[in-house]
Write a protein that holds these residues in place. Structure first.
Motif, PDB file in Angstrom:
ATOM      1  N   VAL A 140       0.862  -1.179   0.000  1.00  0.00           N
ATOM      2  CA  VAL A 140       0.000   0.000   0.000  1.00  0.00           C
ATOM      3  C   VAL A 140       0.899   1.229   0.000  1.00  0.00           C
ATOM      4  O   VAL A 140       1.719   1.392   0.897  1.00  0.00           O
ATOM      5  N   GLU A 141       0.731   2.075  -0.985  1.00  0.00           N
ATOM      6  CA  GLU A 141       1.575   3.255  -1.117  1.00  0.00           C
ATOM      7  C   GLU A 141       0.717   4.513  -1.112  1.00  0.00           C
ATOM      8  O   GLU A 141      -0.287   4.599  -1.826  1.00  0.00           O
ATOM      9  N   ASP A 142       1.097   5.475  -0.301  1.00  0.00           N
ATOM     10  CA  ASP A 142       0.406   6.762  -0.215  1.00  0.00           C
ATOM     11  C   ASP A 142       1.403   7.848  -0.630  1.00  0.00           C
ATOM     12  O   ASP A 142       2.206   8.308   0.179  1.00  0.00           O
ATOM     13  N   ASP A 143       1.337   8.256  -1.897  1.00  0.00           N
ATOM     14  CA  ASP A 143       2.341   9.190  -2.402  1.00  0.00           C
ATOM     15  C   ASP A 143       1.893  10.647  -2.352  1.00  0.00           C
ATOM     16  O   ASP A 143       2.595  11.525  -2.876  1.00  0.00           O
ATOM     17  N   THR A 144       0.734  10.919  -1.719  1.00  0.00           N
ATOM     18  CA  THR A 144       0.251  12.300  -1.689  1.00  0.00           C
ATOM     19  C   THR A 144       0.142  12.888  -0.290  1.00  0.00           C
ATOM     20  O   THR A 144       0.360  14.080  -0.105  1.00  0.00           O
ATOM     21  N   ILE A 145      -0.205  12.096   0.708  1.00  0.00           N
ATOM     22  CA  ILE A 145      -0.411  12.636   2.056  1.00  0.00           C
ATOM     23  C   ILE A 145       0.755  12.285   2.974  1.00  0.00           C
ATOM     24  O   ILE A 145       1.552  13.140   3.362  1.00  0.00           O
ATOM     25  N   SER A 146       0.891  11.011   3.297  1.00  0.00           N
ATOM     26  CA  SER A 146       1.929  10.609   4.252  1.00  0.00           C
ATOM     27  C   SER A 146       3.269  10.307   3.582  1.00  0.00           C
ATOM     28  O   SER A 146       4.295  10.228   4.265  1.00  0.00           O
ATOM     29  N   MET A 147       3.234  10.080   2.257  1.00  0.00           N
ATOM     30  CA  MET A 147       4.442   9.691   1.510  1.00  0.00           C
ATOM     31  C   MET A 147       5.023   8.381   2.045  1.00  0.00           C
ATOM     32  O   MET A 147       6.225   8.136   1.960  1.00  0.00           O
ATOM     33  N   ALA A 148       4.181   7.519   2.590  1.00  0.00           N
ATOM     34  CA  ALA A 148       4.632   6.270   3.204  1.00  0.00           C
ATOM     35  C   ALA A 148       4.239   5.077   2.341  1.00  0.00           C
ATOM     36  O   ALA A 148       3.258   5.112   1.599  1.00  0.00           O
ATOM     37  N   THR A 149       5.009   4.007   2.462  1.00  0.00           N
ATOM     38  CA  THR A 149       4.716   2.743   1.797  1.00  0.00           C
ATOM     39  C   THR A 149       4.757   1.627   2.836  1.00  0.00           C
ATOM     40  O   THR A 149       5.679   1.562   3.655  1.00  0.00           O
ATOM     41  N   VAL A 150       3.736   0.763   2.809  1.00  0.00           N
ATOM     42  CA  VAL A 150       3.663  -0.353   3.752  1.00  0.00           C
ATOM     43  C   VAL A 150       3.616  -1.653   2.956  1.00  0.00           C
ATOM     44  O   VAL A 150       2.825  -1.795   2.020  1.00  0.00           O
ATOM     45  N   ARG A 151       4.447  -2.610   3.337  1.00  0.00           N
ATOM     46  CA  ARG A 151       4.467  -3.931   2.713  1.00  0.00           C
ATOM     47  C   ARG A 151       3.971  -4.949   3.742  1.00  0.00           C
ATOM     48  O   ARG A 151       4.535  -5.054   4.828  1.00  0.00           O
ATOM     49  N   VAL A 152       2.947  -5.680   3.376  1.00  0.00           N
ATOM     50  CA  VAL A 152       2.328  -6.615   4.312  1.00  0.00           C
ATOM     51  C   VAL A 152       2.339  -8.022   3.705  1.00  0.00           C
ATOM     52  O   VAL A 152       1.637  -8.275   2.716  1.00  0.00           O
ATOM     53  N   PRO A 153       3.097  -8.947   4.249  1.00  0.00           N
ATOM     54  CA  PRO A 153       3.020 -10.334   3.781  1.00  0.00           C
ATOM     55  C   PRO A 153       1.710 -10.962   4.258  1.00  0.00           C
ATOM     56  O   PRO A 153       1.356 -10.869   5.434  1.00  0.00           O
ATOM     57  N   VAL A 154       0.975 -11.554   3.351  1.00  0.00           N
ATOM     58  CA  VAL A 154      -0.324 -12.146   3.684  1.00  0.00           C
ATOM     59  C   VAL A 154      -0.411 -13.523   3.036  1.00  0.00           C
ATOM     60  O   VAL A 154      -0.316 -13.657   1.805  1.00  0.00           O
ATOM     61  N   ASP A 155      -0.600 -14.538   3.842  1.00  0.00           N
ATOM     62  CA  ASP A 155      -0.741 -15.906   3.349  1.00  0.00           C
ATOM     63  C   ASP A 155      -2.190 -16.102   2.896  1.00  0.00           C
ATOM     64  O   ASP A 155      -3.053 -16.499   3.677  1.00  0.00           O
ATOM     65  N   LEU A 156      -2.453 -15.808   1.627  1.00  0.00           N
ATOM     66  CA  LEU A 156      -3.824 -15.786   1.115  1.00  0.00           C
ATOM     67  C   LEU A 156      -4.338 -17.201   0.847  1.00  0.00           C
ATOM     68  O   LEU A 156      -3.579 -18.084   0.443  1.00  0.00           O
ATOM     69  N   PRO A 157      -5.651 -17.420   1.042  1.00  0.00           N
ATOM     70  CA  PRO A 157      -6.230 -18.733   0.724  1.00  0.00           C
ATOM     71  C   PRO A 157      -6.236 -18.979  -0.774  1.00  0.00           C
ATOM     72  O   PRO A 157      -6.135 -18.048  -1.583  1.00  0.00           O
ATOM     73  N   ARG A 158      -6.389 -20.214  -1.168  1.00  0.00           N
ATOM     74  CA  ARG A 158      -6.312 -20.582  -2.580  1.00  0.00           C
ATOM     75  C   ARG A 158      -7.406 -19.915  -3.413  1.00  0.00           C
ATOM     76  O   ARG A 158      -7.194 -19.616  -4.590  1.00  0.00           O
ATOM     77  N   ASN A 159      -8.568 -19.687  -2.832  1.00  0.00           N
ATOM     78  CA  ASN A 159      -9.697 -19.153  -3.609  1.00  0.00           C
ATOM     79  C   ASN A 159      -9.852 -17.643  -3.445  1.00  0.00           C
ATOM     80  O   ASN A 159     -10.932 -17.106  -3.679  1.00  0.00           O
ATOM     81  N   TRP A 160      -8.786 -16.943  -3.075  1.00  0.00           N
ATOM     82  CA  TRP A 160      -8.946 -15.525  -2.759  1.00  0.00           C
ATOM     83  C   TRP A 160      -9.372 -14.697  -3.971  1.00  0.00           C
ATOM     84  O   TRP A 160     -10.118 -13.723  -3.827  1.00  0.00           O
ATOM     85  N   ILE A 161      -8.941 -15.069  -5.158  1.00  0.00           N
ATOM     86  CA  ILE A 161      -9.339 -14.293  -6.341  1.00  0.00           C
ATOM     87  C   ILE A 161     -10.834 -14.462  -6.602  1.00  0.00           C
ATOM     88  O   ILE A 161     -11.555 -13.492  -6.860  1.00  0.00           O
ATOM     89  N   ASP A 162     -11.324 -15.706  -6.539  1.00  0.00           N
ATOM     90  CA  ASP A 162     -12.760 -15.942  -6.724  1.00  0.00           C
ATOM     91  C   ASP A 162     -13.588 -15.137  -5.726  1.00  0.00           C
ATOM     92  O   ASP A 162     -14.585 -14.502  -6.097  1.00  0.00           O
ATOM     93  N   SER A 163     -13.184 -15.162  -4.484  1.00  0.00           N
ATOM     94  CA  SER A 163     -13.960 -14.460  -3.458  1.00  0.00           C
ATOM     95  C   SER A 163     -13.925 -12.956  -3.675  1.00  0.00           C
ATOM     96  O   SER A 163     -14.915 -12.261  -3.414  1.00  0.00           O
ATOM     97  N   HIS A 164     -12.816 -12.439  -4.192  1.00  0.00           N
ATOM     98  CA  HIS A 164     -12.738 -10.996  -4.422  1.00  0.00           C
ATOM     99  C   HIS A 164     -13.459 -10.573  -5.698  1.00  0.00           C
ATOM    100  O   HIS A 164     -13.966  -9.447  -5.785  1.00  0.00           O
ATOM    101  N   GLN A 165     -13.549 -11.443  -6.656  1.00  0.00           N
ATOM    102  CA  GLN A 165     -14.405 -11.152  -7.812  1.00  0.00           C
ATOM    103  C   GLN A 165     -15.866 -11.059  -7.377  1.00  0.00           C
ATOM    104  O   GLN A 165     -16.625 -10.208  -7.859  1.00  0.00           O
ATOM    105  N   GLN A 166     -16.269 -11.912  -6.432  1.00  0.00           N
ATOM    106  CA  GLN A 166     -17.630 -11.845  -5.906  1.00  0.00           C
ATOM    107  C   GLN A 166     -17.831 -10.569  -5.092  1.00  0.00           C
ATOM    108  O   GLN A 166     -18.895  -9.934  -5.179  1.00  0.00           O
ATOM    109  N   LYS A 167     -16.842 -10.172  -4.307  1.00  0.00           N
ATOM    110  CA  LYS A 167     -16.954  -8.925  -3.550  1.00  0.00           C
ATOM    111  C   LYS A 167     -17.142  -7.735  -4.480  1.00  0.00           C
ATOM    112  O   LYS A 167     -17.925  -6.823  -4.193  1.00  0.00           O
ATOM    113  N   LEU A 168     -16.429  -7.729  -5.594  1.00  0.00           N
ATOM    114  CA  LEU A 168     -16.587  -6.646  -6.565  1.00  0.00           C
ATOM    115  C   LEU A 168     -17.995  -6.635  -7.128  1.00  0.00           C
ATOM    116  O   LEU A 168     -18.620  -5.569  -7.251  1.00  0.00           O
ATOM    117  N   ARG A 169     -18.510  -7.805  -7.470  1.00  0.00           N
ATOM    118  CA  ARG A 169     -19.885  -7.862  -7.978  1.00  0.00           C
ATOM    119  C   ARG A 169     -20.867  -7.342  -6.937  1.00  0.00           C
ATOM    120  O   ARG A 169     -21.836  -6.645  -7.270  1.00  0.00           O
TER     121      ARG A 169
END
Length: 306
Positions: free
Chosen positions: A267-296
């Motif tokens: 996550v990068e904020d280049d306008t307000i805080s000028m900070a960048t955060v890197r977060v390692p996340v062990d995502l589940p196998r179906n995370w793309i499917d679930s996020h396509q549904q969230k978008l819908r």
């Protein structure tokens, strides 16, 4: 005027056959043709109605599904209408937004009133400045069940959670990238943007055992569609995600093979805080499917083109 997408059972929508929608009522003659062909028992009760995207009234017998009446498409209004024959023709005597398939707001009356006016149909007997029998619908932010609110009691009938009082749905997650280690990046749609026409107010919240941060975010349909394209590319071709990286404001990237042998959300904020955060996340196998549904879900519930 707001458009309402179908939110009812998927099997009902799947059964809709193109071209089988309700009768289009564009003038008094259309209404007379439709009602004169109905048996007396049908005339004694309200009819199913929808107002389509062109502000055309469509009618079907009462027990017809609204999504079938609408040919499976979004509507401007939906509910039930009652009619009576007068000395000057048919007139509306009853109007309700009762439709558990679309759960339209009481404000959808404006679209119905416009459709009736365009068709030259008398609505004076039922025009109280709104529906004669308005219903308030709310989607539970906890269990996602749709509720009709009775006596201003904003509590879910299924799980007893509080229902949002000021919008038909509460805050809606567009993304929830999280693991069991307590690392997460969440993007939540909070509501309509107060200063942007057709925009949505949202937030990005980063949480880890070490750091927590929040950024405000504005969304509109083009940005949401870009998120969808990025998810598709990740699913089809295994590509890393880079979202909003060429625009002013926060950006989100997802490296599918991060430095710690698991995906990494940046996550990068280049306008307000000028900070960048890197977060390692062990995502589940179906995370793309679930996020396509969230978008819908976001596109259905918030419809950013309104």
């Amino acid at each position: 005027m707001t458009a309402y997408a179908y939110v009812g059972p998927a099997d009902i929508a799947a059964a809709v056959r193109p071209g089988g929608g309700g009768a289009r009522i564009r003038n008094p003659a259309d209404l007379d043709t439709f009602l004169s062909a109905r048996p007396a028992d049908e005339l004694a009760e309200p009819f199913t109605f929808v107002v389509d995207a062109s502000l055309t009234l469509r009618l079907a017998p009462r027990r017809s599904e609204h999504v079938a009446c609408a040919d499976g498409k979004p509507v401007r209004a939906a509910g039930e209408l009652g009619f009576a024959r007068t000395s000057s023709g048919w007139a509306v005597t009853y109007a309700s937004n009762q439709s558990t398939g679309y759960c339209p707001d009481p404000e959808s009356w404006r679209s119905l009133a416009a459709a009736l006016t365009h068709a030259g149909i008398d609505r004076s007997a039922a025009d109280t400045g709104g529906y004669t029998h308005p219903i308030v619908y709310r989607r539970c932010p906890s269990c996602a069940e749709w509720n009709s609110v009775q006596d201003a009691h904003f509590v879910c009938s299924l799980c007893d959670a509080d229902l949002p009082a000021d919008h038909r749905t509460g805050p809606t997650d567009l993304a929830l990238l999280a693991d069991e280690e307590g690392n997460s990046v969440r993007i939540t749609v909070l509501g309509r943007h107060p200063r942007m026409v057709a925009g949505l107010a949202a937030e990005i919240v980063v949480e880890t055992p070490f750091v927590r941060g929040r950024l405000e975010l504005s969304l509109w349909r083009r940005r949401l569609e870009a998120w969808g394209h990025a998810l598709d590319a990740a699913f089809d071709r295994g590509e890393d995600i880079a979202w909003m990286t060429v625009e002013r404001g926060p950006s989100i990237s997802i490296r599918l093979a991060g430095e710690r042998d698991c995906p990494e959300v940046i996550v990068e904020d280049d306008t307000i805080s000028m900070a960048t955060v890197r977060v390692p996340v062990d995502l589940p196998r179906n995370w793309i499917d679930s996020h396509q549904q969230k978008l819908r879900d976001v596109l259905t519930l918030w419809n950013p083109e309104d």
